[in-house]
Design a protein around this motif. Sequence first.
Motif, PDB file in Angstrom:
ATOM      1  N   UNK A  35       0.826  -1.212   0.000  1.00  0.00           N
ATOM      2  CA  UNK A  35       0.000   0.000   0.000  1.00  0.00           C
ATOM      3  C   UNK A  35       0.861   1.263   0.000  1.00  0.00           C
ATOM      4  N   UNK A  40      -8.565   1.823   4.874  1.00  0.00           N
ATOM      5  CA  UNK A  40      -8.387   1.044   3.651  1.00  0.00           C
ATOM      6  C   UNK A  40      -8.205  -0.431   4.013  1.00  0.00           C
ATOM      7  N   UNK A  41      -8.862  -1.279   3.252  1.00  0.00           N
ATOM      8  CA  UNK A  41      -8.689  -2.720   3.441  1.00  0.00           C
ATOM      9  C   UNK A  41      -7.933  -3.295   2.253  1.00  0.00           C
ATOM     10  N   UNK A  42      -7.361  -4.449   2.469  1.00  0.00           N
ATOM     11  CA  UNK A  42      -6.650  -5.149   1.393  1.00  0.00           C
ATOM     12  C   UNK A  42      -7.489  -6.332   0.928  1.00  0.00           C
ATOM     13  N   UNK A  43      -7.281  -6.723  -0.296  1.00  0.00           N
ATOM     14  CA  UNK A  43      -7.970  -7.920  -0.787  1.00  0.00           C
ATOM     15  C   UNK A  43      -7.713  -9.075   0.170  1.00  0.00           C
ATOM     16  N   UNK A  44      -8.700  -9.926   0.364  1.00  0.00           N
ATOM     17  CA  UNK A  44      -8.536 -11.037   1.308  1.00  0.00           C
ATOM     18  C   UNK A  44      -7.410 -11.994   0.937  1.00  0.00           C
ATOM     19  N   UNK A  45      -7.013 -12.001  -0.315  1.00  0.00           N
ATOM     20  CA  UNK A  45      -5.909 -12.892  -0.700  1.00  0.00           C
ATOM     21  C   UNK A  45      -4.594 -12.469  -0.050  1.00  0.00           C
ATOM     22  N   UNK A  46      -4.508 -11.220   0.366  1.00  0.00           N
ATOM     23  CA  UNK A  46      -3.291 -10.764   1.048  1.00  0.00           C
ATOM     24  C   UNK A  46      -3.413 -11.171   2.511  1.00  0.00           C
ATOM     25  N   UNK A  47      -2.895 -12.339   2.816  1.00  0.00           N
ATOM     26  CA  UNK A  47      -3.044 -12.918   4.162  1.00  0.00           C
ATOM     27  C   UNK A  47      -2.538 -11.987   5.247  1.00  0.00           C
ATOM     28  N   UNK A  94      -2.660  -8.945   5.699  1.00  0.00           N
ATOM     29  CA  UNK A  94      -3.474  -7.791   6.070  1.00  0.00           C
ATOM     30  C   UNK A  94      -4.888  -8.187   6.490  1.00  0.00           C
ATOM     31  N   UNK A  95      -5.126  -9.490   6.623  1.00  0.00           N
ATOM     32  CA  UNK A  95      -6.479  -9.957   6.959  1.00  0.00           C
ATOM     33  C   UNK A  95      -6.924  -9.366   8.288  1.00  0.00           C
ATOM     34  N   UNK A  96      -8.154  -8.872   8.317  1.00  0.00           N
ATOM     35  CA  UNK A  96      -8.701  -8.336   9.558  1.00  0.00           C
ATOM     36  C   UNK A  96      -8.084  -7.016   9.969  1.00  0.00           C
ATOM     37  N   UNK A 113      -0.574  -1.402   9.091  1.00  0.00           N
ATOM     38  CA  UNK A 113      -1.839  -2.130   9.144  1.00  0.00           C
ATOM     39  C   UNK A 113      -2.234  -2.341  10.602  1.00  0.00           C
ATOM     40  N   UNK A 133      -8.514 -18.161   1.264  1.00  0.00           N
ATOM     41  CA  UNK A 133      -7.442 -18.117   2.250  1.00  0.00           C
ATOM     42  C   UNK A 133      -7.975 -18.300   3.678  1.00  0.00           C
ATOM     43  N   UNK A 151      -6.769 -17.111   6.234  1.00  0.00           N
ATOM     44  CA  UNK A 151      -6.692 -15.850   6.979  1.00  0.00           C
ATOM     45  C   UNK A 151      -8.029 -15.123   6.990  1.00  0.00           C
ATOM     46  N   UNK A 152      -8.924 -15.489   6.098  1.00  0.00           N
ATOM     47  CA  UNK A 152     -10.255 -14.867   6.090  1.00  0.00           C
ATOM     48  C   UNK A 152     -11.128 -15.371   7.230  1.00  0.00           C
ATOM     49  N   UNK A 184     -15.892  -8.113  -2.919  1.00  0.00           N
ATOM     50  CA  UNK A 184     -14.737  -7.209  -3.076  1.00  0.00           C
ATOM     51  C   UNK A 184     -14.894  -6.463  -4.396  1.00  0.00           C
ATOM     52  N   UNK A 197      -4.801  -3.718  -5.022  1.00  0.00           N
ATOM     53  CA  UNK A 197      -5.626  -4.579  -4.161  1.00  0.00           C
ATOM     54  C   UNK A 197      -6.119  -3.858  -2.907  1.00  0.00           C
ATOM     55  N   UNK A 198      -6.182  -2.551  -2.924  1.00  0.00           N
ATOM     56  CA  UNK A 198      -6.582  -1.783  -1.752  1.00  0.00           C
ATOM     57  C   UNK A 198      -7.818  -0.942  -2.072  1.00  0.00           C
ATOM     58  N   UNK A 199      -8.745  -0.910  -1.162  1.00  0.00           N
ATOM     59  CA  UNK A 199      -9.975  -0.143  -1.362  1.00  0.00           C
ATOM     60  C   UNK A 199     -10.523   0.254  -0.001  1.00  0.00           C
ATOM     61  N   UNK A 200     -11.348   1.306   0.033  1.00  0.00           N
ATOM     62  CA  UNK A 200     -11.896   1.713   1.329  1.00  0.00           C
ATOM     63  C   UNK A 200     -12.574   0.545   2.029  1.00  0.00           C
ATOM     64  N   UNK A 201     -12.328   0.474   3.302  1.00  0.00           N
ATOM     65  CA  UNK A 201     -12.875  -0.607   4.115  1.00  0.00           C
ATOM     66  C   UNK A 201     -14.400  -0.622   4.081  1.00  0.00           C
ATOM     67  N   UNK A 229      -8.245 -15.470  13.883  1.00  0.00           N
ATOM     68  CA  UNK A 229      -8.720 -14.157  14.304  1.00  0.00           C
ATOM     69  C   UNK A 229     -10.048 -14.281  15.050  1.00  0.00           C
TER      70      UNK A 229
END
Lengths: 681, 681
Positions: free
Chosen positions: A308, A561-568, A570-572, A675, B593, B595-596, B632, B643-647, B677
């Motif tokens: 990011x 800002x959140x990251x795509x879930x594939x980016x482990x 940054x999850x949660x 993050x 993933x 991590x989700x 997403x 791969x970043x977007x507003x939460x 998590x």
Amino acid sequence: MNTPSVGERKTQRVRIRDDFWNGYTELVRNTVIPYQWEALNDLIEGAEPSYAIRNFRIAAGLQEGEFGGMVFQDSDLAKWLEAVGYSLGSHPDPELERIADEAIDLIGQAQQDDGYINTYFTIKEPDKRWTNLVDAHELYCAGHLIEAAVAYYHGTGKRKLLDIVCRFADYMDSIFGPEPGKLKGYCGHQEIELALVKLYETTGENRYLKLSQYFIDERGRQPSYFVEEWERRGRTSHWSQGTTPSPNLAYHQAHLPVREQSVAVGHAVRAVYMYTAMADLARLTGDAELRAACERLWSNIARKQLYITGGIGSTHHGEAFSFDYDLPNDTVYAETCASIGLIFFARRMLQLEAKSEYADVMERALYNNVLGSMSKDGKHFFYVNPLEVWPEASEKNPGRRHVKPVRQKWFGCSCCPPNVARLLSSLDEYIYGASPADSRIYVHLYIGSEAEFELAGGAKVGLTQQSKLPWDGRVCFKVSLAAGGGQAATSSAAGANGGQATAAFTLALRVPGWFQSGQPALRVNGLPVDYRLENGYALVERTWTDGDEAEWELPLETKLIAARPEIRADAGKVAIQRGPLVYCLEEADNFAPLASAAVNVGAAPSERYDEELLGGCVVIELDGTTVDLEAWPDSAGDGYGTPYAPYRPLAKPTRLTAVPYYLWGNREPGEMSVWIRTAQI
Amino acid sequence: MNTPSVGERKTQRVRIRDDFWNGYTELVRNTVIPYQWEALNDLIEGAEPSYAIRNFRIAAGLQEGEFGGMVFQDSDLAKWLEAVGYSLGSHPDPELERIADEAIDLIGQAQQDDGYINTYFTIKEPDKRWTNLVDAHELYCAGHLIEAAVAYYHGTGKRKLLDIVCRFADYMDSIFGPEPGKLKGYCGHQEIELALVKLYETTGENRYLKLSQYFIDERGRQPSYFVEEWERRGRTSHWSQGTTPSPNLAYHQAHLPVREQSVAVGHAVRAVYMYTAMADLARLTGDAELRAACERLWSNIARKQLYITGGIGSTHHGEAFSFDYDLPNDTVYAETCASIGLIFFARRMLQLEAKSEYADVMERALYNNVLGSMSKDGKHFFYVNPLEVWPEASEKNPGRRHVKPVRQKWFGCSCCPPNVARLLSSLDEYIYGASPADSRIYVHLYIGSEAEFELAGGAKVGLTQQSKLPWDGRVCFKVSLAAGGGQAATSSAAGANGGQATAAFTLALRVPGWFQSGQPALRVNGLPVDYRLENGYALVERTWTDGDEAEWELPLETKLIAARPEIRADAGKVAIQRGPLVYCLEEADNFAPLASAAVNVGAAPSERYDEELLGGCVVIELDGTTVDLEAWPDSAGDGYGTPYAPYRPLAKPTRLTAVPYYLWGNREPGEMSVWIRTAQI
């Protein structure tokens, strides 16, 4: 101050006038460039010697001695000269120019009769030229000399270094190429390719473009030149004793022909330097296949391998890309030079096609990863730009030892600091894009500046940009059109309006990716104006009159800002961004362990400008939680005997304070995190 | 089957009778031991040769050839013989005994006239004995031979190997020690120290105890023997060419005198082997300072450097401890051998003082890290036992390449598999602790077994334990006391009750750390019985009658476990534990993933025994959330380009399925995670 180029017609001249950025360009001019000159001359006490000037003196026969430093040491002098060239172009400095001229004289003296320049091989292994392209950086150093010569020529009008590198390039052209008897090789560290394009654009000499194209075309073909060369050397490497394994082709992006590459792999700097040249060549030759490869590689990086902060390269093993969505924040590499190379690549993609996503990434890398690499004093730098730091781990866990919690002193041999210097001193080249053919002036970056553009037919447009980014998002433009004479509107699209000069052109304003509230408002001379959107740019098509003013409203809102879930990794979690700036939590403003912090995603962040903090910046405060450490069962008394116990809620409310990422690490070493966990999902 | 020892009076004899554990001990007997014998003889196709037997044959003059394998290759044969010794003790097998006897004959033939045994030095560098203690593992290999001899002697009553190693130990005693002319050195890989204690306990020969103590006392003194030795060698190392840096003393726990050490550092296996010997010596010599060091080091590991799975060693760089609370789940090392060494250390601490926290950690390491290292077929092993696996990262991120998503085939040179074999085949030694002086029988582990204890005065107590752990927590004990004769109660505390034999003793039942619901219920012959707690043990003090039955209720409840906030890697996460078993999520039962996944801490987990899954296990299901990937924003269409977007909340409910950690990785390779998590904090 720029002198008209020989080949390329310069279609814009830009001078930065910006409170935020002039601070950096002045720092480069007043501190970084002089400091690096001392480094190149081994005059910095307590620092490892650079040997760079000394090597040139020995190669020139002016001094006795052995080669010192890395095999690519020459490139440090070249990068310095390049930065000096840019600097002199915007700020004449006779004393600096005298010093640089002497350095250029020295390079000329070190040039061999056939045009060859490389102090390592000249001093140490004169009979081994071109025998180890994969390791020895000969063409890489040549490329940096060429970039220096082009910059110095444009900045001063002086041809001496340009002539030197043309002789060198002519010699390289006699060595490499498809013709019988020539070497079918290419460099282990890409750089020459983009440099030869610059040389072509400056001199108009098509041979240089062809040679660049040859290096790009040849790369990755089978059988591999690198492997054959390694066999010929007796399976040796420059970097270790004895015989070595076959070169790692992917590390050098030589695992596939470049047109077949779709995923960014290997050493990140090498990769983006190569993609930069590919995009240049695609633009200049109209090679659709090469352009498609550039678009695929861009897309892979931007969508799947980008931090990011605009950092790239997830692993310090080989300073390399790892794979899609693998973006660990703690073991990260994100080298400064790689982000600079990404900015080069983005600029070339914008030249191919003005799409805001390229400029978005360029801006992201510039304001965060690159700017954050340099300390306020201009003498300390991060090579690795982490998104999460635990100083004790950097010290005691070897897997995180490459992540430094404080910027390092600029030592003799270093790639990142001079790269920062040359980028920041040429930042004027990144702000605008002119498309004379369709009378468009693109604004990619909102950086205060005075610019002059030449449209098709020779019409000249002056544009003054006023910007208070990154703290305030209101940007103003003022158009200057001279009636007749110097800036006369001579094209069919230009004319006069009641005695005032006019010109029909399109002002194409980037709608930043971080602007999330519909379409930004535009006013011209105080009145709202409609525009249409194309590729993320607001196209303001009109006949402009001298003195017209445009106001472009880009409210800066703090966003989670959140990251795509594939980016482990940054999850949660969320990051905080305000305009182009990514924010971070630092221990100094919060607490440790920072991992205990969680941000309340429902609460509104507050913003305030703190002129005392870190030289002045907008600070963001958010509601969140931390962990009540006192409430943790006492391991001595409760019989657990381990740091594990049945879960129970330990969160307590707190206020979190975030500062711009680019300012981190300027206080006492402490934890830092971009993050942050969310307190609710 | 155990033969009375020469020195130590055996106070317990134990035979495992347990559905869960007999599966493992049989696997070791029927598969692991025979398979390793083939490995030692280079008979496994597709595997690297071990060279172990071949080296002994060459050293014995029975065969020509060069030494093969690692410098410590001899230890593989020793560890195999040790496991065979334990196995023969509980399950006679004439054919296996014949093979082992032949191997022992071979060792005897390879023994030099002065008693020395080491095939590397005998074959390759006969004049370099004892010149590189820090690297060359001579004393380490000697230690493993001694452990083998002791186990083989106890298992078979045969003295041959014991005599061989006594000669070797006598020779070592003539080489090392404080006396003038002797070497003041100690081994780079601790092992000899604990082995010499075993040899002392078996033979009663005080010299061996003194030599062990000497090695412990000398270690870490200044000037450093390792540094002096390295200087004498010309600053060389066994492990690389040319001159090398001075040895890393902390890696070898030789940075401080052992009595001054408080924090576990360096190579984790070396560390815990040393602490094991230190605890032995503290017990046998009453050395309070040494005991205090053991307690400090134990406390540091258990409270600050222990994974929830019982793994230790956070970094693969040097297979080492890193620092307090640094317990990354993804770049973890947690070597199998290190957890086995921790079990050794825990057992010695229990011998020093019966405190349940030692047994808790022993059980944690056994049921999770150690058991999880072996595949169901007994032929595949993890050396590294991660708590989080992303197979693509293991393949493509070099910093995680040591973390394997599938167990590896047991190759010729390997430390962990034979260590697992010797631990599991001697597991009977870890279940009970007898304290004859105060007539206490401690139950440390709830493993079904038949045991016999000799109390002070010679009273013999038989105890049958029935356990269904780890699936069910009801444990039953039956006391057998023979009136007169073999098991006669001859002490003053024993007698007869209406013709039935009686004995007064204390049954001390560990209250496991995972039992969280007040005090467990105890019934004797069906009636509730009170007990008092001491150091985490329920002391059931009574006069027992032959045939008495005790029922110990340890309901297994699924618990969500949190880590101390200082452990950054586990912040905002929970692990799942049921009884001694730590659970994990696997991709096979859930999604990727992983991590989700987030677990709803408020909902009650459900448990069910699934006899089909992974050979039968209790599966735990929990309410939680995952991320709606479909929701997403499409990066191609929305202008983000990254791969970043507003939460925005993307969580959707899901059901999570957890399986025991020790069973992970037995299906298709996929993601795995122990820490999950929390959906709310």
